[in-house]
Design a protein around this motif. Structure first.
Motif, short mmCIF file in Angstrom:
data_model
loop_
_atom_site.label_atom_id
_atom_site.label_comp_id
_atom_site.label_asym_id
_atom_site.label_seq_id
_atom_site.Cartn_x
_atom_site.Cartn_y
_atom_site.Cartn_z
N SER A 40 -10.26 27.70 -38.18
CA SER A 40 -9.89 29.13 -37.68
C SER A 40 -10.27 30.03 -38.96
N ASN A 63 -11.33 35.32 -37.61
CA ASN A 63 -11.12 35.09 -36.32
C ASN A 63 -9.73 35.31 -35.72
N TYR A 64 -8.84 35.41 -36.58
CA TYR A 64 -7.64 36.13 -36.28
C TYR A 64 -7.41 37.28 -35.83
N TYR A 270 -14.15 28.06 -33.23
CA TYR A 270 -13.67 28.71 -34.57
C TYR A 270 -12.40 29.54 -33.97
N ALA A 273 -9.71 27.78 -32.25
CA ALA A 273 -8.60 27.29 -33.18
C ALA A 273 -7.67 28.26 -33.66
N ALA A 274 -8.38 29.72 -33.96
CA ALA A 274 -7.47 30.44 -34.21
C ALA A 274 -6.49 30.92 -33.45
#
Lengths: 301, 279
Positions: A40, A63-64, A270, A273-274
């Motif tokens: 992430s 990514n968040y 990615y 995942a975040a």
């Protein structure tokens, strides 16, 4: 000599017994959690001009930020909450109602209804969704056929609002029985003397249920509610299975469908995942919150 | 007050039973219909034109008997996975309950946290890890992540604590039995009812699982029933003739699990699940 060898054997034994579980726990739960967090914080970037090489780079919380700005993820969250607002109270309410009825005196057909209501628990979510999906499908729906037979308009199970009830209904159908049996088994373990006195005083069964049984059921209610909440956050197979039957359910209708799309359709593991770290975080917070409320209440008494 | 059966509560329970049976009844009826009858005849009444056996034949013939392969795969995943879960969980749960050793509290705390972590959120990294190990697209990619079940270990620990008396273990030690022998010939027999419950919970859990095999598998010869029927339905959206296959496939797929469920009904010890929340 033999004594000390036995002692050594005894102290090593628990480690050997726990080892397979601990190893699998580390490999399939801890490492994936760590890996998800690591992913992430990274992204695939093209380095250099023209046909540069794609490399994995550290991007911190980028990514968040993207995930939190993703309107599709928020739409999915709203759908999930609308579904949950129906599914969680309906499941818990029906499970509690049926458990109390099973435990009440002079109610007929207990054994048969207990087994029957528990039965859907054995039906996979996908299969349950297929069955209900056909019941919802206008062309084959027995419900619509019955409505039309008495001169009413056919029901639309995939409307903007009704779709939430239709999806929630499948989950309720599949999970009421299990929760009911857990609550009922807990009720059975309560010593009868606790409410015999109230019964002799002329308290009604409803009063006994409200004042004595439900308070004693609280730990079991908290546990089953937490599991139901976790189930709500992970809703996937029901809407995914209904999707080919209606346009109302989109490819990213609930958070897990959105995460699946990010990771496997758009090929951005990615970002996926975040988003899943965010969803897991929400799950843990919600569960701990529910458990904390319960602890607090118990100490407050 | 009279002692006769109360009507309203009995009726409410009966309605609950009808609700539970409704979709099952519908699938039994729908499975008797040929594909041309499915959309044209009243859906609340079965057809007696032999459609049921036609459907069975077509289902068996679909993709060279792929449906039966899916059923076999589901049995392998659920049976093998649940068996391994029980073996691993009973050893760990028994160790946590019956020994005081360094790290015991840490293991237990980690397991409790593991119960709260949604298994499904782990699916993406599990997929990537297993693909690094070249295990994606094999039976192991579905079985291995299913085998570690914090909840099963937790139940085993509680049951070992409640059911296995220390006195018998001590007596066995005096007689010279080793620790593993004590687990195998004292612990496991006493814990068998609880272990049957753990096996059933896990068997149904894996049998019903969809997302994990859906992510891990691409080859439809390895699909379990859930993913297989899902793929069949997706194809059916463009070919309604496949709908009858999906319907009879759904019916056949729930028969074995319902049979298992009813057969083992008396061995369920759900007081174990309920008891785990006491105190």
């Amino acid at each position: 000599m033999t004594g000390s060898r036995a002692d050594r054997g005894r102290s090593a034994a628990p480690y050997a017994m726990a080892a397979p579980a601990v190893i699998l726990f580390v490999v399939f739960i801890l490492v994936p959690i760590g890996y998800a967090i690591w992913l992430s914080l990274h992204a695939m970037r093209v380095r250099g001009a023209g046909f540069g090489i794609r490399t994995e780079v550290f991007v911190a919380l980028e990514n968040y930020v993207t995930a939190l700005r993703d309107t599709a993820l928020f739409a999915a969250l709203r759908h999930m909450l609308a579904y949950g607002v129906i599914m969680v109270p309906a499941t818990m309410g029906l499970a509690l109602l049926f458990a109390l009825l099973l435990d009440a005196p002079r109610v007929g057909g207990k054994r048969a209804s207990r087994i029957t209501i528990f039965l859907p628990y054995a039906v996979p979510g996908v299969i349950a969704s297929l069955l209900w999906g056909f019941i919802y499908l206008p062309a084959v729906s027995p419900v619509s056929a019955a409505l039309e037979a008495v001169g009413l308009p056919a029901a639309n199970f995939f409307g903007d609002v009704s779709v939430f009830f239709s999806v929630a209904n499948i989950a309720v159908w599949g999970s009421v029985g299990f929760n009911m049996v857990v609550l009922y088994t807990t009720l059975r373990a309560i010593p009868k003397e606790l409410y015999e006195a109230a019964r002799l005083d002329g308290a009604s069964e409803w009063r006994i249920a409200l004042r004595i049984k439900i308070p004693l059921l609280r730990p079991a209610l908290v546990m089953t509610s937490v599991f139901t909440l976790i189930g709500m956050l992970q809703v996937f197979s029901e809407p995914a299975t209904l999707r080919p039957m209606t346009n109302t359910i989109t490819q990213d209708w609930v958070p897990l469908m959105r995460i699946y799309q990010q990771a496997f359709v758009d090929n951005d593991i990615y970002l996926g995942a975040a988003s899943s770290v965010l969803l897991a975080g929400a799950t843990v917070l919600l569960s701990l919150g529910a458990l904390a409320v319960f602890r607090f209440r118990r100490h407050a008494r | 007050m009279s002692q006769r059966t109360k009507i309203v509560p009995t009726l409410v329970l009966a309605l609950g039973g009808v609700y539970a049976l409704l979709p099952l009844l519908w699938v039994v009826i729908a499975a008797t219909k040929r594909s041309d009858e499915l959309f044209t005849t009243f859906s609340g009444w079965p057809s007696f034109t032999g459609g049921f056996f036609d459907n069975l034949g077509q289902l068996g013939a679909y993709g060279d008997g792929r449906f039966w392969l899916w059923m076999l795969n589901s049995l392998i995943y659920a049976g093998g996975g649940a068996f391994l879960t029980v073996v691993i969980s009973v050893a760990c749960g028994y160790a946590l309950a019956k020994y005081r050793f360094a790290g015991r509290k840490l293991i237990f705390a980690a397991l409790l946290a593991g119960v709260l972590v949604p298994q499904i959120t782990l699916a993406i990294p599990q997929y990537l890890l297993l693909s690094d190990l070249n295990l994606v697209g094999t039976y192991w990619s579905v079985i291995l992540p299913s085998v570690i079940s914090p909840y099963s270990i937790y139940l085993c620990r509680i049951y070992a604590e409640a059911a296995v008396p220390d006195e018998i273990l001590e007596a066995g030690r005096v007689d010279g039995a080793g620790e593993f022998r004590l687990l195998w010939s004292v612990g496991v027999p006493i814990m068998t009812p609880g272990l049957v419950t753990v096996f059933l919970l896990q068997f149904i859990g894996i049998w019903n699982n969809f997302l994990l095999p859906y992510i891990m598998l691409a080859d439809d010869n390895l699909f379990p029933l859930t993913v297989g029927l899902y793929s069949l339905l997706n194809r059916g959206a463009s070919q309604p003739a496949l709908y009858t296959l999906v319907i009879s496939g759904s019916l056949l797929s729930i028969i074995p699990i319902i049979a298992l469920f009813l057969f083992l009904q008396r061995f369920w010890r759900l007081d174990l699940v309920a008891g785990s929340v006491k105190g």
